[in-house]
Motif scaffolding. Structure first.
Motif, PDB file in Angstrom:
ATOM      1  N   PRO A 158      55.048  39.664  50.120  1.00 43.17           N
ATOM      2  CA  PRO A 158      53.616  39.853  50.352  1.00 43.17           C
ATOM      3  C   PRO A 158      53.052  38.837  51.339  1.00 43.17           C
ATOM      4  CG  PRO A 158      54.103  40.025  48.017  1.00 43.17           C
ATOM      5  CD  PRO A 158      55.362  39.543  48.678  1.00 43.17           C
ATOM      6  N   GLN A 159      53.612  37.600  51.294  1.00 46.84           N
ATOM      7  CA  GLN A 159      53.086  36.561  52.172  1.00 46.84           C
ATOM      8  C   GLN A 159      53.322  36.898  53.643  1.00 46.84           C
ATOM      9  OE1 GLN A 159      54.878  35.966  49.369  1.00 46.84           O
ATOM     10  NE2 GLN A 159      53.050  35.368  48.198  1.00 46.84           N
ATOM     11  N   GLU A 160      54.454  37.566  53.936  1.00 48.70           N
ATOM     12  CA  GLU A 160      54.724  37.965  55.323  1.00 48.70           C
ATOM     13  C   GLU A 160      53.706  38.982  55.819  1.00 48.70           C
ATOM     14  OE1 GLU A 160      59.142  38.297  56.435  1.00 48.70           O
ATOM     15  OE2 GLU A 160      59.112  38.685  54.268  1.00 48.70           O
ATOM     16  N   LEU A 161      53.083  39.698  54.887  1.00 47.52           N
ATOM     17  CA  LEU A 161      52.097  40.726  55.239  1.00 47.52           C
ATOM     18  C   LEU A 161      50.681  40.212  55.090  1.00 47.52           C
ATOM     19  CD1 LEU A 161      53.761  43.750  53.389  1.00 47.52           C
ATOM     20  CD2 LEU A 161      53.961  43.140  55.803  1.00 47.52           C
ATOM     21  N   GLY A 162      50.545  38.928  54.744  1.00 42.80           N
ATOM     22  CA  GLY A 162      49.208  38.373  54.567  1.00 42.80           C
ATOM     23  C   GLY A 162      48.561  38.794  53.267  1.00 42.80           C
ATOM     24  N   LEU A 163      49.402  39.133  52.261  1.00 43.04           N
ATOM     25  CA  LEU A 163      48.892  39.586  50.965  1.00 43.04           C
ATOM     26  C   LEU A 163      49.265  38.579  49.883  1.00 43.04           C
ATOM     27  CD1 LEU A 163      50.015  43.324  51.198  1.00 43.04           C
ATOM     28  CD2 LEU A 163      47.727  42.423  51.658  1.00 43.04           C
ATOM     29  N   LYS A 164      48.654  38.741  48.725  1.00 43.94           N
ATOM     30  CA  LYS A 164      49.014  37.937  47.569  1.00 43.94           C
ATOM     31  C   LYS A 164      49.977  38.718  46.702  1.00 43.94           C
ATOM     32  CE  LYS A 164      44.623  35.410  47.385  1.00 43.94           C
ATOM     33  NZ  LYS A 164      43.430  35.089  46.562  1.00 43.94           N
ATOM     34  N   GLY A 165      50.839  38.042  45.988  1.00 44.28           N
ATOM     35  CA  GLY A 165      51.749  38.722  45.088  1.00 44.28           C
ATOM     36  C   GLY A 165      53.079  38.017  45.021  1.00 44.28           C
ATOM     37  N   MET A 166      53.936  38.483  44.100  1.00 39.56           N
ATOM     38  CA  MET A 166      55.229  37.855  43.880  1.00 39.56           C
ATOM     39  C   MET A 166      56.386  38.754  44.311  1.00 39.56           C
ATOM     40  SD  MET A 166      54.340  36.298  40.113  1.00 39.56           S
ATOM     41  CE  MET A 166      56.053  36.005  39.761  1.00 39.56           C
ATOM     42  N   SER A 167      56.262  40.069  44.079  1.00 39.34           N
ATOM     43  CA  SER A 167      57.374  40.980  44.346  1.00 39.34           C
ATOM     44  C   SER A 167      57.353  41.441  45.795  1.00 39.34           C
ATOM     45  CB  SER A 167      57.285  42.198  43.425  1.00 39.34           C
ATOM     46  OG  SER A 167      57.318  41.795  42.084  1.00 39.34           O
TER      47      SER A 167
END
Length: 702
Positions: free
Chosen positions: A119-128
């Motif tokens: 998610p971090q690569e997409l600018g999102l929050k999350g773990m999976s």
């Protein structure tokens, strides 16, 4: 630029993505409808983008009614643009809740290379990690075909149409089926999905369910699946008919599960719908990394789609289901559109009128009787205005006011240009021009006898005006009567029930005079305030009208009709052969809404003594029809259970039947009671009713 535009049906307008919020999202006032025949995405976007932003951000946000109409009409206009792209195309429709993986599957089938990213690569929050399309510059095959959302909020708010790169299919990514985006968008989606399905040459359905939605909340996941299928096909029968046109895919299935165990898991629900769909089950891995033999490859899945039988009659699928609030908003918008049509036609804003009429026609795909009634009323009002305009033109011609006649003739030419599709027969251009030329020629031929001609024309004109005025006044009064809540005519029969054939009868010529008289039972009121007026046909759908056949008719109401049961203690051999007296031909029945004053708890002979000249006691079928049909139209229960009230009906000389009573109308049932005794004379002359029973009065008009 706001995120919703990036994933909107306007996403191909790349130049607009660089517009500022102030330029693009500010509501810029009422839309000009004049040039909508030339579809202009940019113009539409500028006028509805801010409205869409508000509704998608907060579906409960209440737009002003004018803006609701604009959002709905222009969204439907865009839907027409989508539908035109589907002519002669094979459409694969993907349906499922938000997060079921519809967009991911479409990209996979189209040949995109799929990969996992954090998610971090997409600018999102999350773990999976989430699955995305690998772009060609990073080694992928082709660019993303459908935008993939990675949040709980759907990225699709209208049907998304994209052709397969091989041109074999056209993919349709439907909005999350159980999502709520606000009434205007929900209604537009219902219309646009229906329109898209009807426009395509062939249609196949792929339903997707997220495995984790089944696992995390088994009951909710399966319930949603059943609800989606019911909304789409109208129930088990529709699914059974079209089962060879449907696939059921489970997304995000763990590697160690197979088709057999998943089927067992689904069939454990013991649902007929699930049982049918389980036979069409497939599993897949968009990353093509699974070693499980039950997971279909891209080519195998495409081959499975190819082998599906196309749905033959798309009119039968997508049974539109709106929530109560959506339906209320639809009726509010529909009613307002009707008012706007009338106002703008009189104001010669014909472009807006035509656009609203076309939008009305799209809205009728929802199959709501009130919407169809509003559309019919709009067309009827326009036709009346056109006929009045033609009469005005003719009066000008006959009155030698040729300058005015020419002006009206030019207006008729403009009206015909806009509405030729609907009213070409009523506005024959050659006939209008010929009438004008003949009038001018006659004037010139008789110019020497001007005084005599003037007298004749004045006489003809005055008579025409008088007749037209009388005709118009009578037409308006008679039309207004049929719209009254206390009247149930031929139009109401067809509006509320599935009627293919019935005999009818115009309103009695003297009915206005009768209705406006002082009521003989309640002198302080008029007849129209105290009576019901009901058309009694002799046959409906080819069957003689009796109690059994009427009960059968009530089992097939149109959507939105008030419904209740008709309960009876009758012998079927009796009521099946009973028809109202004199029903070899249709007639109008005028019946009191209430028991005759003083008739409650009286002997039948005493009750009959209260009847006024021209009135009689109803037979049981007349009472049933009048009371029940009034409830169908208005929702009001007369002769109800509060207080418990019945009307006595004519005695029936059949076997041991002595008398009948109708009423006790509670929230579930209208009751028809047949009392049986041996001594018929005793009941007719001596028998006394309990204080729940009195007598209503009826008149008949043939």
């Amino acid at each position: 630029m706001c995120d919703f535009i990036e994933h909107s049906p306007f996403k191909n307008l790349k130049s607009l993505r660089r517009l500022s919020v102030d330029e693009n999202l500010r509501y810029i006032g009422p839309f000009s409808y004049e040039n909508l025949s030339n579809f202009d995405q940019k113009k539409l976007l500028k006028h509805i983008s801010s409205l869409l932003e508000k509704k998608l951000g907060d579906p409960s946000y209440e737009l002003p009614l004018q803006q609701s109409i604009e959002l709905l009409v222009l969204s439907i206009k865009y839907g027409e643009h989508i539908a035109k792209q589907l002519v002669n195309k094979e459409l694969i429709v993907f349906i499922g809740n938000t997060g079921s993986g519809k967009s991911t599957l479409i990209n996979y089938l189209a040949g995109c290379t799929m990969e996992k990213k954090s998610p971090q690569e997409l600018g999102l929050k999350g773990m999976s990690k989430v699955i995305v399309v690998k772009s060609p510059k990073n080694g992928g095959t082709i660019d993303e075909l459908m935008p993939i959302g990675h949040t709980k909020k759907s990225q699709t708010f209208m049907p998304q149409i994209e052709p397969d790169p091989t041109k074999k299919f056209t993919y349709c990514d439907c909005p999350g089926f159980l999502d709520n985006r606000g009434a205007e968008i929900n209604i537009a989606n219902a219309v646009n999905i229906k329109s898209a399905l009807n426009s395509a040459e062939k249609v196949k359905i792929c339903i997707l369910v997220n495995y984790f939605s089944l696992q995390a909340d088994r009951s909710k996941g399966l319930t949603d699946l059943i609800e989606i299928c019911t909304n789409l096909f109208g129930g088990k029968e529709g699914i059974e008919r079209n089962k060879h046109s449907i696939l059921l895919g489970i997304s995000k299935v763990p590697e160690d599960l197979d088709t057999f165990h998943l089927k067992e898991y689904l069939l454990d629900e013991n649902s007929p719908t699930i049982k049918i769909l389980a036979e069409q089950l497939f599993l897949y891995d968009p990353l093509d990394q699974s070693k499980n033999a039950d997971f279909l490859s891209r080519d195998a899945l495409i081959d499975k789609i190819k082998k599906l039988s196309p749905i033959q009659n798309t009119e039968e699928i997508f049974k539109t289901v709106l929530t109560h609030s959506d339906e209320s908003k639809l009726l509010e918008i529909s009613n307002k559109m009707r008012e706007i049509v009338k106002k703008n036609f009189l104001g010669t804003n014909y472009g807006k009128v035509l656009t609203l009429i076309k939008s009305f026609e799209r809205l009728t795909l929802i199959n709501h009787p009130s919407v169809q009634n509003h559309l019919d009323e709009c067309k009827s009002n326009i036709l009346v205005c056109i006929q009045l305009k033609i009469n005005e033109f003719k009066v000008h011609c006959l009155s030698k006011r040729f300058k005015e006649a020419k002006k009206v003739k030019s207006e008729l030419v403009i009206i015909r240009k806009w509405f030729e599709k609907y009213f070409a027969n009523e506005m024959d251009a050659k006939e209008i021009e010929s009438f004008y030329e003949v009038a001018v020629k006659n004037f010139e031929d008789h110019l020497r006898n001007e005084d005599e001609m003037k007298k004749r024309l004045d006489k003809v004109t005055n008579e025409m005006l008088r007749q037209e005025r009388l005709k118009k006044e009578h037409f308006q009064r008679m039309a207004e009567i049929e719209l009254e809540p206390f009247v149930f005519g031929a139009g109401d029969w067809k509006n509320f029930f599935e009627i293919s054939q019935m005999d009818s009868l115009p309103l009695p010529q003297n009915i206005l005079e009768v209705l406006n008289r002082s009521c003989p039972y309640w002198p302080q009121k008029k007849v129209r305030e105290t009576h019901l007026l009901v058309l009694i046909p002799s046959s409906v759908n080819g069957l003689t009208l009796n109690l059994n056949n009427f009960i059968e008719i009530t089992k097939h109401p149109k959507k939105g009709t008030n419904m209740a049961n008709i309960s009876s203690n009758h012998d079927d051999n009796i009521t099946g052969n009973l028809s109202p007296a004199g029903t070899s031909s249709p007639y109008w029945l005028l019946m009191t809404k209430y028991l005759i004053p003083g008739s409650r708890d009286q002997y039948f002979d005493v009750q009959k003594s209260f009847l006024k000249d021209g009135y009689g006691a109803p037979d049981f079928l007349e009472a049933v029809l009048a009371i029940y049909l009034h409830f169908v139209k208005t929702g009001t229960r007369l002769f109800s259970d509060s207080p418990l009230t019945y009307t006595r009906c004519k005695c029936l000389a059949h076997q041991s039947t002595s008398f009948t009573k109708v009423g006790g109308f509670d929230p579930d049932n209208l009751y028809v009671w047949f009392d049986y005794v041996i001594n018929l004379t005793f009941i007719l002359r001596v028998g006394k009713t309990v204080n729940t029973t009195g007598l209503a009065a009826v008149r008949k008009f043939n």
